[in-house]
Scaffold this motif. Structure first.
Motif, PDB file in Angstrom:
ATOM      1  N   TYR A  30       0.937  -1.330  -0.162  1.00 29.44           N
ATOM      2  CA  TYR A  30       0.059   0.197   0.132  1.00 29.44           C
ATOM      3  C   TYR A  30       0.928   1.290   0.004  1.00 29.44           C
ATOM      4  O   TYR A  30       0.821   2.255  -0.772  1.00 29.44           O
ATOM      5  N   GLY A  31       2.066   1.327   0.774  1.00 37.67           N
ATOM      6  CA  GLY A  31       2.754   2.357   0.905  1.00 37.67           C
ATOM      7  C   GLY A  31       3.380   2.551  -0.425  1.00 37.67           C
ATOM      8  O   GLY A  31       3.476   3.752  -0.641  1.00 37.67           O
ATOM      9  N   ARG A  32       3.901   1.559  -1.184  1.00 34.08           N
ATOM     10  CA  ARG A  32       4.388   1.680  -2.503  1.00 34.08           C
ATOM     11  C   ARG A  32       3.418   2.527  -3.526  1.00 34.08           C
ATOM     12  O   ARG A  32       3.875   3.365  -4.358  1.00 34.08           O
ATOM     13  N   GLN A  33       2.081   1.917  -3.470  1.00 31.18           N
ATOM     14  CA  GLN A  33       1.243   2.792  -4.423  1.00 31.18           C
ATOM     15  C   GLN A  33       0.896   4.078  -4.086  1.00 31.18           C
ATOM     16  O   GLN A  33       0.952   4.955  -4.859  1.00 31.18           O
ATOM     17  N   LEU A  34       0.943   4.328  -2.684  1.00 33.04           N
ATOM     18  CA  LEU A  34       0.992   5.857  -2.166  1.00 33.04           C
ATOM     19  C   LEU A  34       1.830   6.782  -2.630  1.00 33.04           C
ATOM     20  O   LEU A  34       2.054   7.980  -3.280  1.00 33.04           O
ATOM     21  N   TYR A  35       3.322   6.084  -2.324  1.00 31.05           N
ATOM     22  CA  TYR A  35       4.669   6.807  -2.861  1.00 31.05           C
ATOM     23  C   TYR A  35       4.688   6.889  -4.329  1.00 31.05           C
ATOM     24  O   TYR A  35       4.845   8.237  -4.441  1.00 31.05           O
ATOM     25  N   LEU A  36       4.203   6.105  -5.267  1.00 29.47           N
ATOM     26  CA  LEU A  36       4.071   6.445  -6.608  1.00 29.47           C
ATOM     27  C   LEU A  36       3.012   7.426  -7.165  1.00 29.47           C
ATOM     28  O   LEU A  36       3.301   8.066  -7.944  1.00 29.47           O
ATOM     29  N   ASP A  37       1.891   7.719  -6.235  1.00 29.79           N
ATOM     30  CA  ASP A  37       0.793   8.497  -6.566  1.00 29.79           C
ATOM     31  C   ASP A  37      -0.015   8.734  -5.496  1.00 29.79           C
ATOM     32  O   ASP A  37      -1.115   8.298  -5.620  1.00 29.79           O
ATOM     33  N   PRO A  38       0.237   9.692  -4.469  1.00 31.08           N
ATOM     34  CA  PRO A  38      -0.689   9.590  -3.214  1.00 31.08           C
ATOM     35  C   PRO A  38      -1.821  10.457  -3.464  1.00 31.08           C
ATOM     36  O   PRO A  38      -3.007  10.301  -3.247  1.00 31.08           O
ATOM     37  N   ARG A  39      -1.573  11.746  -4.139  1.00 33.67           N
ATOM     38  CA  ARG A  39      -2.658  12.399  -4.459  1.00 33.67           C
ATOM     39  C   ARG A  39      -2.480  13.478  -5.940  1.00 33.67           C
ATOM     40  O   ARG A  39      -2.694  14.544  -5.897  1.00 33.67           O
ATOM     41  N   GLY A  40      -2.274  12.734  -6.861  1.00 30.93           N
ATOM     42  CA  GLY A  40      -1.798  13.277  -8.118  1.00 30.93           C
ATOM     43  C   GLY A  40      -0.587  13.789  -8.362  1.00 30.93           C
ATOM     44  O   GLY A  40      -0.260  14.334  -9.461  1.00 30.93           O
ATOM     45  N   ILE A  41       0.344  13.914  -7.441  1.00 31.85           N
ATOM     46  CA  ILE A  41       1.656  14.269  -7.376  1.00 31.85           C
ATOM     47  C   ILE A  41       2.566  13.393  -6.573  1.00 31.85           C
ATOM     48  O   ILE A  41       2.441  13.295  -5.120  1.00 31.85           O
ATOM     49  N   ALA A  42       3.131  12.668  -7.416  1.00 34.04           N
ATOM     50  CA  ALA A  42       3.698  11.462  -6.654  1.00 34.04           C
ATOM     51  C   ALA A  42       5.035  11.743  -5.932  1.00 34.04           C
ATOM     52  O   ALA A  42       5.890  12.738  -6.238  1.00 34.04           O
ATOM     53  N   CYS A  43       5.314  11.160  -4.607  1.00 39.22           N
ATOM     54  CA  CYS A  43       6.422  11.490  -3.907  1.00 39.22           C
ATOM     55  C   CYS A  43       7.800  11.045  -4.717  1.00 39.22           C
ATOM     56  O   CYS A  43       8.870  11.704  -4.506  1.00 39.22           O
ATOM     57  N   ILE A  44       7.459   9.917  -5.773  1.00 43.88           N
ATOM     58  CA  ILE A  44       8.624   9.688  -6.456  1.00 43.88           C
ATOM     59  C   ILE A  44       9.176  10.498  -7.455  1.00 43.88           C
ATOM     60  O   ILE A  44      10.482  10.589  -7.442  1.00 43.88           O
ATOM     61  N   LYS A  45       8.544  11.563  -7.776  1.00 44.19           N
ATOM     62  CA  LYS A  45       8.975  12.516  -8.923  1.00 44.19           C
ATOM     63  C   LYS A  45      10.034  13.544  -8.077  1.00 44.19           C
ATOM     64  O   LYS A  45      10.893  13.901  -8.819  1.00 44.19           O
ATOM     65  N   CYS A  46      10.052  13.750  -6.778  1.00 43.44           N
ATOM     66  CA  CYS A  46      10.817  14.544  -6.101  1.00 43.44           C
ATOM     67  C   CYS A  46      11.803  13.766  -5.145  1.00 43.44           C
ATOM     68  O   CYS A  46      13.024  14.039  -5.193  1.00 43.44           O
ATOM     69  N   HIS A  47      11.680  12.957  -4.609  1.00 46.68           N
ATOM     70  CA  HIS A  47      12.226  11.901  -3.694  1.00 46.68           C
ATOM     71  C   HIS A  47      12.773  10.922  -4.383  1.00 46.68           C
ATOM     72  O   HIS A  47      13.830  10.267  -3.734  1.00 46.68           O
ATOM     73  N   GLY A  48      12.736  10.646  -5.743  1.00 44.58           N
ATOM     74  CA  GLY A  48      13.517   9.596  -6.403  1.00 44.58           C
ATOM     75  C   GLY A  48      12.842   8.208  -6.142  1.00 44.58           C
ATOM     76  O   GLY A  48      11.935   8.023  -5.054  1.00 44.58           O
ATOM     77  N   ASP A  49      13.223   7.365  -6.869  1.00 44.46           N
ATOM     78  CA  ASP A  49      12.974   5.715  -6.788  1.00 44.46           C
ATOM     79  C   ASP A  49      13.223   5.251  -5.367  1.00 44.46           C
ATOM     80  O   ASP A  49      12.627   4.196  -4.895  1.00 44.46           O
ATOM     81  N   ASP A  50      14.362   5.733  -4.869  1.00 39.22           N
ATOM     82  CA  ASP A  50      14.911   5.057  -3.585  1.00 39.22           C
ATOM     83  C   ASP A  50      14.644   5.986  -2.244  1.00 39.22           C
ATOM     84  O   ASP A  50      14.862   5.687  -1.223  1.00 39.22           O
ATOM     85  N   GLY A  51      13.851   7.263  -2.406  1.00 42.48           N
ATOM     86  CA  GLY A  51      13.656   7.979  -1.224  1.00 42.48           C
ATOM     87  C   GLY A  51      14.885   8.712  -1.126  1.00 42.48           C
ATOM     88  O   GLY A  51      14.627   9.578   0.014  1.00 42.48           O
ATOM     89  N   LYS A  52      15.962   8.771  -1.666  1.00 43.42           N
ATOM     90  CA  LYS A  52      17.138   9.306  -1.164  1.00 43.42           C
ATOM     91  C   LYS A  52      17.139  10.862  -1.696  1.00 43.42           C
ATOM     92  O   LYS A  52      18.209  11.735  -1.354  1.00 43.42           O
ATOM     93  N   GLY A  53      16.151  11.368  -2.166  1.00 42.41           N
ATOM     94  CA  GLY A  53      16.067  12.707  -2.612  1.00 42.41           C
ATOM     95  C   GLY A  53      16.686  13.136  -4.161  1.00 42.41           C
ATOM     96  O   GLY A  53      17.283  12.076  -4.734  1.00 42.41           O
ATOM     97  N   SER A  54      16.152  14.029  -4.692  1.00 41.28           N
ATOM     98  CA  SER A  54      16.809  14.503  -6.002  1.00 41.28           C
ATOM     99  C   SER A  54      16.431  15.986  -6.379  1.00 41.28           C
ATOM    100  O   SER A  54      15.836  16.817  -5.661  1.00 41.28           O
TER     101      SER A  54
END
Length: 117
Positions: A30-54
């Motif tokens: 469930y966390g993966r799904q939310l990380y990829l797209d929680p509310r139309g702006i994905a965490c992954i877009k800024c924090h990267g595939d691994d959460g290390k930031g970008s």
């Protein structure tokens, strides 16, 4: 529109599976799904595939100074720090209005690694 419906559908499925004691999705899934797209702006877009930031953007101030906006590494935060950042945002971090369960699921996903399941 479809993203909102999908997130609502996934939330309903998770809620119903919890209510009936079934494990439809693990917190990590469930966390993966939310990380990829929680509310139309994905965490992954800024924090990267691994959460290390970008890197997010570069701009020049009126005085001519070049500045960069980068997302921080979120893999090294304790849960309270992670939750605080998600709930209140800071700088360009948007406020997502996630539930405690959603925040916990994303935290579990980030801290258990992002292997391909």
């Amino acid at each position: 529109m479809y993203k909102v419906v999908f997130v609502f559908f996934m939330s309903c499925l998770l809620a119903s599976s919890v209510a009936f004691g079934q494990d439809f999705l693990t917190d990590k899934e469930y966390g993966r799904q939310l990380y990829l797209d929680p509310r139309g702006i994905a965490c992954i877009k800024c924090h990267g595939d691994d959460g290390k930031g970008s890197f997010i953007a570069k701009y020049t101030t009126r005085s001519g100074k070049v500045k960069e906006i980068t997302a921080p590494d979120i893999t090294n935060l304790d849960y309270e720090g992670f939750k605080e950042g998600v709930m209140n945002g800071k700088g360009v971090m948007p406020k997502y209005y996630l539930t405690d369960e959603e925040i916990h699921a994303i935290y579990v996903y980030i801290n258990k690694g992002q292997d391909n399941e």
